[in-house]
Enzyme design. Sequence first.
Site, PDB file in Angstrom:
ATOM      1  N   LYS A  22      -6.498   6.109 -11.345  1.00 24.67           N
ATOM      2  CA  LYS A  22      -5.267   5.771 -12.054  1.00 24.67           C
ATOM      3  C   LYS A  22      -5.488   4.576 -12.976  1.00 24.67           C
ATOM      4  O   LYS A  22      -4.981   4.539 -14.095  1.00 24.67           O
ATOM      5  CB  LYS A  22      -4.131   5.468 -11.073  1.00 24.67           C
ATOM      6  CG  LYS A  22      -2.781   5.239 -11.789  1.00 24.67           C
ATOM      7  CD  LYS A  22      -1.664   4.927 -10.840  1.00 24.67           C
ATOM      8  CE  LYS A  22      -1.682   3.492 -10.416  1.00 24.67           C
ATOM      9  NZ  LYS A  22      -1.295   2.566 -11.525  1.00 24.67           N
TER      10      LYS A  22
ATOM     11  N   HIS B  21      -3.668   4.326  -1.985  1.00 28.03           N
ATOM     12  CA  HIS B  21      -4.604   3.386  -1.375  1.00 28.03           C
ATOM     13  C   HIS B  21      -5.246   3.982  -0.122  1.00 28.03           C
ATOM     14  O   HIS B  21      -6.439   3.821   0.117  1.00 28.03           O
ATOM     15  CB  HIS B  21      -3.886   2.090  -0.983  1.00 28.03           C
ATOM     16  CG  HIS B  21      -3.339   1.307  -2.124  1.00 28.03           C
ATOM     17  ND1 HIS B  21      -1.989   1.244  -2.401  1.00 28.03           N
ATOM     18  CD2 HIS B  21      -3.942   0.542  -3.065  1.00 28.03           C
ATOM     19  CE1 HIS B  21      -1.789   0.470  -3.451  1.00 28.03           C
ATOM     20  NE2 HIS B  21      -2.960   0.035  -3.878  1.00 28.03           N
TER      21      HIS B  21
ATOM     22  N   LEU C 211       0.809  -1.213   0.000  1.00 28.87           N
ATOM     23  CA  LEU C 211       0.000   0.000   0.000  1.00 28.87           C
ATOM     24  C   LEU C 211       0.847   1.269   0.000  1.00 28.87           C
ATOM     25  O   LEU C 211       1.955   1.299   0.520  1.00 28.87           O
ATOM     26  CB  LEU C 211      -0.939   0.007   1.211  1.00 28.87           C
ATOM     27  CG  LEU C 211      -1.886  -1.186   1.340  1.00 28.87           C
ATOM     28  CD1 LEU C 211      -2.828  -0.978   2.517  1.00 28.87           C
ATOM     29  CD2 LEU C 211      -2.673  -1.409   0.060  1.00 28.87           C
TER      30      LEU C 211
END
Length: 281
Positions: free
Chosen positions: A146, A33, A29
Amino acid sequence: MRVVHTITELRQALAATRPAALVPTMGSLHEGHLALVKQARDHGGPVVASIFVNRLQFAPHEDFDRYPRTLERDCDLLKGVGCNLVFAPTESELYPEPQTYKVQPPGELADVLEGAFRPGFFTGVCTVVMKLFQCVQPRVAVFGKKDYQQLMVLRGMVRQFALPIEIVAVDTARADDGLALSSRNAYLSEPERAEAPQLAATLHAVQAAVLAAAKSGARIDAAALEAQAMGTLRSRGWAPDYVALRRRSDLQAPADPAAEPLVVLAAARLGKTRLIDNLEI
């Protein structure tokens, strides 16, 4: 925050709660995130983050075995941003038998761009996300922009299967120099990391050219802009797979680029690392 590893434990933990907000991840992460988790907290109910490296979305030559797995660190980060429950199943838990039933997204959306260079990728994504949805049964699922094409594929899946889930999109998280945050950025050498923001800069150049042409009334030559952007990347040592100017609505080439909302998407290798990015126009 509780960490569970089985579907039974997950369902027991959620049985007496309001419907959850789910943030599916493959771990390793970063701040991108964590931004998804923070967004999920705004939707009420417990926040569940899943951590699972999904073999079905990796081709045989891709980086499944070396994809970073950092569960303890990931859990510390999730606890710090208010995640309530982490679902971190083993492969045998989520796929106790060969996953022969799969979700096949439509080719016109899933076989272009990323799908053209990673055959079967979106089938793997849809299948694991559908399975996570069935395990968690969330009211909300949060994804980052993204992975723009993935977001569109999953929105279509939820719509066509009439799933009672709201898909929430969060803007791409970026480093101070513009590089889109990604777990694969860890693969970059120091010189490659210094060059990596050029991918976002190339997208900004396409965006600026489109906006300037639209403002002046000049014709927008999408093919020429794409070729120029690819050439720029190649001249700097990149190996681009695509730079594509597409309609936001369906990721098809625009008939009239001046008349509809657009997005420019790119994927390119820098050394051994493949990076993707996009920018809405």
